[in-house]
Write an enzyme that holds these catalytic residues in place. Sequence first.
Site, PDB file in Angstrom:
ATOM      1  N   ALA A 221      17.212  22.806 123.346  1.00  0.00           N
ATOM      2  CA  ALA A 221      18.167  24.034 123.237  1.00  0.00           C
ATOM      3  C   ALA A 221      17.980  24.768 124.678  1.00  0.00           C
ATOM      4  O   ALA A 221      16.705  25.003 124.920  1.00  0.00           O
ATOM      5  CB  ALA A 221      18.037  24.833 122.115  1.00  0.00           C
TER       6      ALA A 221
ATOM      7  N   ASN B  33      23.721  29.058 124.220  1.00  0.00           N
ATOM      8  CA  ASN B  33      24.208  30.524 124.472  1.00  0.00           C
ATOM      9  C   ASN B  33      24.397  30.697 125.895  1.00  0.00           C
ATOM     10  O   ASN B  33      23.958  29.823 126.644  1.00  0.00           O
ATOM     11  CB  ASN B  33      23.053  31.463 123.764  1.00  0.00           C
ATOM     12  CG  ASN B  33      21.932  31.360 124.544  1.00  0.00           C
ATOM     13  OD1 ASN B  33      20.956  30.153 124.062  1.00  0.00           O
ATOM     14  ND2 ASN B  33      21.414  31.829 125.484  1.00  0.00           N
TER      15      ASN B  33
ATOM     16  N   MET C 238      12.528  26.464 127.277  1.00  0.00           N
ATOM     17  CA  MET C 238      10.948  26.606 127.095  1.00  0.00           C
ATOM     18  C   MET C 238      10.415  25.529 126.732  1.00  0.00           C
ATOM     19  O   MET C 238       9.289  25.251 126.168  1.00  0.00           O
ATOM     20  CB  MET C 238      10.619  27.889 126.077  1.00  0.00           C
ATOM     21  CG  MET C 238      11.602  29.131 126.372  1.00  0.00           C
ATOM     22  SD  MET C 238      11.263  30.240 124.798  1.00  0.00           S
ATOM     23  CE  MET C 238      12.680  31.472 125.346  1.00  0.00           C
ATOM     24  N   SER C 239      10.993  24.263 126.949  1.00  0.00           N
ATOM     25  CA  SER C 239      10.131  23.021 126.842  1.00  0.00           C
ATOM     26  C   SER C 239      10.328  22.051 127.464  1.00  0.00           C
ATOM     27  O   SER C 239      10.727  22.297 128.906  1.00  0.00           O
ATOM     28  CB  SER C 239      10.535  22.506 125.132  1.00  0.00           C
ATOM     29  OG  SER C 239      11.832  22.157 125.436  1.00  0.00           O
TER      30      SER C 239
ATOM     31  N   SER D   1      15.023  21.877 118.765  1.00  0.00           N
ATOM     32  CA  SER D   1      15.498  22.922 117.441  1.00  0.00           C
ATOM     33  C   SER D   1      17.053  22.376 117.177  1.00  0.00           C
ATOM     34  O   SER D   1      18.062  22.132 117.726  1.00  0.00           O
ATOM     35  CB  SER D   1      15.877  24.027 118.248  1.00  0.00           C
ATOM     36  OG  SER D   1      14.897  24.595 118.735  1.00  0.00           O
TER      37      SER D   1
ATOM     38  N   TYR E 161       4.436  28.436 124.432  1.00  0.00           N
ATOM     39  CA  TYR E 161       4.604  29.751 123.992  1.00  0.00           C
ATOM     40  C   TYR E 161       3.956  29.944 122.637  1.00  0.00           C
ATOM     41  O   TYR E 161       3.713  31.058 122.329  1.00  0.00           O
ATOM     42  CB  TYR E 161       6.043  30.360 124.152  1.00  0.00           C
ATOM     43  CG  TYR E 161       6.941  29.545 123.310  1.00  0.00           C
ATOM     44  CD1 TYR E 161       6.600  29.661 121.751  1.00  0.00           C
ATOM     45  CD2 TYR E 161       7.812  28.756 123.617  1.00  0.00           C
ATOM     46  CE1 TYR E 161       7.532  28.958 120.772  1.00  0.00           C
ATOM     47  CE2 TYR E 161       8.820  27.941 122.838  1.00  0.00           C
ATOM     48  CZ  TYR E 161       8.602  28.313 121.103  1.00  0.00           C
ATOM     49  OH  TYR E 161       9.467  27.629 120.552  1.00  0.00           O
ATOM     50  N   GLU E 162       3.617  28.875 121.938  1.00  0.00           N
ATOM     51  CA  GLU E 162       2.871  28.948 120.989  1.00  0.00           C
ATOM     52  C   GLU E 162       1.136  28.927 121.303  1.00  0.00           C
ATOM     53  O   GLU E 162       0.082  29.136 120.424  1.00  0.00           O
ATOM     54  CB  GLU E 162       3.025  27.952 119.900  1.00  0.00           C
ATOM     55  CG  GLU E 162       4.433  27.469 119.387  1.00  0.00           C
ATOM     56  CD  GLU E 162       4.607  26.177 118.691  1.00  0.00           C
ATOM     57  OE1 GLU E 162       4.053  26.025 117.448  1.00  0.00           O
ATOM     58  OE2 GLU E 162       5.006  25.505 119.436  1.00  0.00           O
TER      59      GLU E 162
ATOM     60  N   HIS F 177      11.343  23.100 113.495  1.00  0.00           N
ATOM     61  CA  HIS F 177      10.681  21.990 113.922  1.00  0.00           C
ATOM     62  C   HIS F 177       9.811  21.645 112.928  1.00  0.00           C
ATOM     63  O   HIS F 177       9.191  22.211 112.364  1.00  0.00           O
ATOM     64  CB  HIS F 177       9.962  22.265 115.097  1.00  0.00           C
ATOM     65  CG  HIS F 177      10.639  22.558 116.530  1.00  0.00           C
ATOM     66  ND1 HIS F 177      10.682  21.635 117.444  1.00  0.00           N
ATOM     67  CD2 HIS F 177      11.545  23.615 116.879  1.00  0.00           C
ATOM     68  CE1 HIS F 177      11.330  22.333 118.454  1.00  0.00           C
ATOM     69  NE2 HIS F 177      11.935  23.277 117.916  1.00  0.00           N
TER      70      HIS F 177
ATOM     71  N   HIS G 125      16.813  33.665 117.861  1.00  0.00           N
ATOM     72  CA  HIS G 125      16.713  32.220 117.640  1.00  0.00           C
ATOM     73  C   HIS G 125      17.415  31.653 116.479  1.00  0.00           C
ATOM     74  O   HIS G 125      18.124  30.430 116.552  1.00  0.00           O
ATOM     75  CB  HIS G 125      15.211  32.152 116.986  1.00  0.00           C
ATOM     76  CG  HIS G 125      14.562  30.524 116.948  1.00  0.00           C
ATOM     77  ND1 HIS G 125      14.666  29.834 117.879  1.00  0.00           N
ATOM     78  CD2 HIS G 125      14.338  29.851 115.781  1.00  0.00           C
ATOM     79  CE1 HIS G 125      14.141  28.772 117.483  1.00  0.00           C
ATOM     80  NE2 HIS G 125      13.984  28.731 116.077  1.00  0.00           N
TER      81      HIS G 125
ATOM     82  N   HIS H 221       5.116  24.022 121.854  1.00  0.00           N
ATOM     83  CA  HIS H 221       5.339  24.529 123.036  1.00  0.00           C
ATOM     84  C   HIS H 221       4.250  25.638 123.705  1.00  0.00           C
ATOM     85  O   HIS H 221       3.371  25.803 122.917  1.00  0.00           O
ATOM     86  CB  HIS H 221       6.326  25.495 122.508  1.00  0.00           C
ATOM     87  CG  HIS H 221       7.787  24.961 121.688  1.00  0.00           C
ATOM     88  ND1 HIS H 221       7.802  24.694 120.325  1.00  0.00           N
ATOM     89  CD2 HIS H 221       8.854  24.734 122.538  1.00  0.00           C
ATOM     90  CE1 HIS H 221       9.012  24.262 120.362  1.00  0.00           C
ATOM     91  NE2 HIS H 221       9.659  24.043 121.471  1.00  0.00           N
TER      92      HIS H 221
END
Length: 267
Positions: free
Chosen positions: A109, A230, A206-207, A26, A81-82, A57, A242, A79
């Site tokens: 990230a 963060n 998440m990757s 990201s 989550y997609e 992306h 995001h 990802h």
Amino acid sequence: MVRDATDAVAGKLGGLQPRAAVVLGSGLGFIADEVRSAIRIPYSAIPGFPQPGVAGHRGELVAGTLAGVPVIAQSGRFHLYEGHPAQTAALPVRVYAGLGIRMLILTNAAGGIRHTFHPPTLMLIADHINFMWRNPLVGPMEEGEERFPDMSEPYDRELRALAREVAREQRITLEEGVYAGLLGPSYETPAEVRLFRSLGADAVGMSTVPEVIVARARGLRVMAVSTITNYAAGLTTATLSHEEVIAAANEVADGLAHLVKGVLARI
Ligand code: HPA
């Protein structure tokens, strides 16, 4: 599928033999613009590559030279989550292996869990915990892969030492720690973050995990750097978005670009 995708990319390289693949997380897509003599390969031209669906992306491979080294930069990843299977998330890595690439650099990230991390900052990944409960090696074995690959050194020791050296020389702050890969797409709850900390995680994202698993199954050397964008949920009273993740990633993107190029220049 892997063979078709590899043939499609090989056909566009025109004899270029990349030495490394660089996966841009990201907010890091701009590194693709620094690739010289760039050959751009849109995902639409590669069988099995979906269109990326996340802001920040793009959807292309950019082959050329970075820091004088022939590379493929991957702008846009898939990802879980997609809704993509882990096999799709890791498909680009199988393509790189098929092209003869022996080194993989990943960026992402992540939220910082360790109390001493002050975002935005960079964290060299020393090891990971797969909390996605998915594995891209599940199913019939792919050519050139083992059934039970060793994962005792997922992130190459020498490359990590090199990254620390480059960071020291260029005065880039570089933490080091354990990345916990989660399915997402919701961010974690404070209770989950406390749990992950107690289990040894220093950052959450998440990757990356599916890609690293395939890279190791193919014997690629891996280096990975998280942008800690963060404090993970519950460490502060702030809420997460995001947009803020992207903005924080942009703040340290220059340092990360220097780090990646510095390592490339020395391999
Ligand atoms: N959690 C998970 N993934 C992330 C985070 C986070 O706090 N920040 C950036 N990616």
